[in-house]
Design an enzyme around this catalytic site. Structure first.
Site, mmCIF file in Angstrom:
data_model
loop_
_atom_site.group_PDB
_atom_site.id
_atom_site.type_symbol
_atom_site.label_atom_id
_atom_site.label_comp_id
_atom_site.label_asym_id
_atom_site.label_seq_id
_atom_site.Cartn_x
_atom_site.Cartn_y
_atom_site.Cartn_z
ATOM 1 N N LYS A 112 0.917 -1.058 0.307
ATOM 2 C CA LYS A 112 -0.314 -0.404 0.102
ATOM 3 C C LYS A 112 1.414 1.213 0.125
ATOM 4 O O LYS A 112 0.939 1.616 -0.945
ATOM 5 C CB LYS A 112 -1.030 0.021 1.197
ATOM 6 C CG LYS A 112 -1.805 1.307 1.655
ATOM 7 C CD LYS A 112 -1.975 1.296 3.082
ATOM 8 C CE LYS A 112 -2.923 2.077 3.243
ATOM 9 N NZ LYS A 112 -1.695 3.498 4.112
ATOM 10 N N ASN A 113 1.723 1.832 0.774
ATOM 11 C CA ASN A 113 2.625 2.580 1.001
ATOM 12 C C ASN A 113 3.387 3.101 0.067
ATOM 13 O O ASN A 113 3.733 3.344 -0.766
ATOM 14 C CB ASN A 113 3.275 2.562 2.148
ATOM 15 C CG ASN A 113 2.797 2.839 3.514
ATOM 16 O OD1 ASN A 113 1.441 3.428 3.557
ATOM 17 N ND2 ASN A 113 3.208 2.016 4.701
ATOM 18 N N ASP A 135 4.559 1.422 12.273
ATOM 19 C CA ASP A 135 2.804 0.665 11.855
ATOM 20 C C ASP A 135 2.826 -1.350 12.057
ATOM 21 O O ASP A 135 2.494 -1.471 11.231
ATOM 22 C CB ASP A 135 3.212 0.621 9.450
ATOM 23 C CG ASP A 135 2.426 1.507 9.119
ATOM 24 O OD1 ASP A 135 2.418 2.518 10.206
ATOM 25 O OD2 ASP A 135 2.839 2.368 8.104
ATOM 26 N N ARG A 179 1.208 15.439 11.764
ATOM 27 C CA ARG A 179 1.571 15.413 10.566
ATOM 28 C C ARG A 179 1.900 15.879 9.918
ATOM 29 O O ARG A 179 1.272 15.992 8.886
ATOM 30 C CB ARG A 179 1.131 13.578 10.177
ATOM 31 C CG ARG A 179 1.242 12.847 11.175
ATOM 32 C CD ARG A 179 1.344 11.061 10.138
ATOM 33 N NE ARG A 179 0.086 11.303 9.646
ATOM 34 C CZ ARG A 179 -0.454 10.077 9.304
ATOM 35 N NH1 ARG A 179 0.206 9.076 8.783
ATOM 36 N NH2 ARG A 179 -1.601 10.013 8.881
ATOM 37 N N ARG A 194 -8.728 0.117 4.167
ATOM 38 C CA ARG A 194 -7.809 1.358 3.333
ATOM 39 C C ARG A 194 -6.307 1.066 3.429
ATOM 40 O O ARG A 194 -5.210 0.895 2.776
ATOM 41 C CB ARG A 194 -7.548 2.542 4.452
ATOM 42 C CG ARG A 194 -8.632 3.419 4.169
ATOM 43 C CD ARG A 194 -8.620 4.336 5.555
ATOM 44 N NE ARG A 194 -7.012 5.297 4.669
ATOM 45 C CZ ARG A 194 -6.378 4.759 5.567
ATOM 46 N NH1 ARG A 194 -6.074 4.588 7.026
ATOM 47 N NH2 ARG A 194 -5.348 5.888 5.315
ATOM 48 N N CYS A 240 -5.431 9.164 8.379
ATOM 49 C CA CYS A 240 -6.147 8.548 9.796
ATOM 50 C C CYS A 240 -5.521 9.512 11.002
ATOM 51 O O CYS A 240 -4.309 10.674 10.669
ATOM 52 C CB CYS A 240 -4.275 7.202 10.061
ATOM 53 S SG CYS A 240 -5.352 5.581 9.409
ATOM 54 N N ILE A 292 7.856 8.247 16.739
ATOM 55 C CA ILE A 292 7.366 8.824 15.338
ATOM 56 C C ILE A 292 6.372 9.551 15.510
ATOM 57 O O ILE A 292 6.243 10.348 15.473
ATOM 58 C CB ILE A 292 6.823 7.948 14.900
ATOM 59 C CG1 ILE A 292 8.353 6.189 14.126
ATOM 60 C CG2 ILE A 292 6.524 7.710 13.374
ATOM 61 C CD1 ILE A 292 9.641 7.095 13.809
#
Length: 427
Positions: A22-23, A313, A128, A405, A123, A335
């Site tokens: 996905k990323n 993640d 961010r 997602r 999210c 993070i």
């Protein structure tokens, strides 16, 4: 609204095919904006975010076509063509749905010399900001204006001159945006303290396949010699290291054994090391990773960090898994400052977790009991699925649009290896 029902207690065993990342997919898709020739991406995961990004590209005049796949392929094949871009504006209605939409900023200014992009959504896992995206583009010669919830970036003279930028902290998204903008700049761009994630390497490889000149791939210093134009290409999306790690945790929490077909061990070394520290047996073969939990899980201490460190993640999934470890584990999130929203939901199922600041102490051997729980973000939703697999009784996970997602055909994949899981509608 759909929910997922899980009746826990089954040991998972079998093979799971790992989907395209996905990323990475969300980083490769905007590269279609950099050329007027066709760009074909293979192994695209069937995910809501990928569909949303396709709709966003359509807003700029990019045609998208889904093709059939070969018998030996997973995922989808999409060919995109931006023969003529009809807009340089990314509207709020689409961008608000996912943060990755900000990644059109770099290629739009690189191709059109201007871009107007709504501030992104995604999210709610913490602050961010996109300031590093903008500072990197400014260092390359862009003029930036913020107004009415939009970012407007302009290249004086229609093309960025290029430049040098040192990221004060590692930023994956900002590195990606800067890379795409630099690929068609007039001169040379040097990015220092750049992110080194496998998804960054995947982006570099695609850009090079399109004719870009990039030195230092996989290192913290990237040198990009701008090209007048890029051409089309056909490229395969890398396997999803977070999906693979999530299913590895599923094997561990159920005392099972899974072969993760297509997973690439070099992309997820920190995850595999952490699993081994927890007592999980890892066997690497050509084209797959075998994960087996043959004994009690052991407590571990982990701190998230940029690649090659332990991925943020994977934090929520490990937290769920470690509720069944033989002792207390400590997880530290460095993070994002608000990535423990799954803790109250896990506690509803019987988990014993104490959060202090950025650290969480997980006291293991907690008997998990099925309960109605609510997903708060993408990875949190997977942590609840994992807890449900190990719990006694039935777990109901709501707000699973978060899950859709990032995990392709999750119920189907888990059903095939022995999980009692199904998706149901409210009606």
């Amino acid at each position: 609204m759909d929910r997922i029902l899980i009746r826990g207690g089954n040991r998972l065993s079998g093979r799971i095919a790992i989907s395209g990342a996905k990323n990475s997919a969300l980083t490769l898709l905007p590269c279609a904006l950099l050329t007027d020739e066709p760009l074909t991406l293979r192994n695209l995961p069937r995910l809501a975010d990928v569909d949303s990004f396709g709709h966003l590209l359509n807003q700029f005049g990019v045609s998208t076509m889904i093709e059939g796949t070969r018998p030996d392929e997973f995922g989808r094949v999409m060919t995109m063509r931006a023969s003529r871009l009809t807009s340089s504006t990314a509207p709020y209605d689409i961008v608000r749905k996912m943060r990755a939409s900000i990644l059109v900023l770099g290629p739009l200014i690189g191709r059109m010399g201007e871009a107007t992009v709504s501030l992104p959504g995604g999210c709610a896992i913490g602050n961010r900001p996109i300031d590093l995206h903008l500072k990197a583009l400014e260092a390359m010669g862009a003029e930036i204006e913020l107004a009415a919830g939009y970012v407007k970036a302009t290249a004086p003279g229609g093309r960025l001159p290029g430049g040098r930028f040192t990221f004060p902290v590692v930023s994956v998204g900002a590195t990606e945006n800067a890379l795409m903008a630099a690929a068609t700049a007039k001169g040379t761009t040097v990015l220092e303290n750049a992110a080194r994630e496998p998804e960054i390497v995947d982006l570099c490889r695609l850009l090079i396949a399109m004719g870009a000149s990039i030195d230092g791939v996989g290192t913290e210093t990237l040198t990009i010699e701008g090209r007048d134009r890029l051409h089309g290409a056909t490229y395969r999306v890398m396997p999803d290291r977070i999906e693979a790690g999530s299913y590895a945790c599923a094997a561990a929490i159920t005392g099972g054994a899974l072969e993760l077909v297509g997973a690439e061990a070099s992309d997820m070394r920190a995850t595999l090391v952490a699993l081994q520290e927890a007592g999980v047996t890892i066997t690497e073969t050509a084209g797959s990773i075998h994960v087996a939990a043959n004994g009690p899980l052991q407590p571990v201490s982990l701190s998230t960090a940029p690649f090659p460190g332990f991925a943020t993640d994977m934090q929520a999934q490990f937290m769920a898994m470690l509720t069944q470890a033989d002792g207390a584990s400590v997880l530290t999130e460095t993070i994002f400052e608000n990535r423990y929203m799954h803790v109250p939901e896990l506690a509803r199922m019987g988990a014993d977790i104490q959060v202090t600041g950025r650290s969480a102490v997980v006291r293991g051997q907690s008997p998990l009991i099925g309960a109605p729980v609510m997903a708060t973000d993408l990875r949190a939703s997977m942590s609840l699925i994992l807890a449900g697999l190990a719990a006694t009784g039935e777990t109901q996970v709501s707000r699973i649009y978060h899950l859709d997602r990032g995990y392709e055909r999750l119920e189907e994949k888990l059903q095939a290896v022995g999980a009692d899981i199904e998706r149901v509608g409210d009606g």
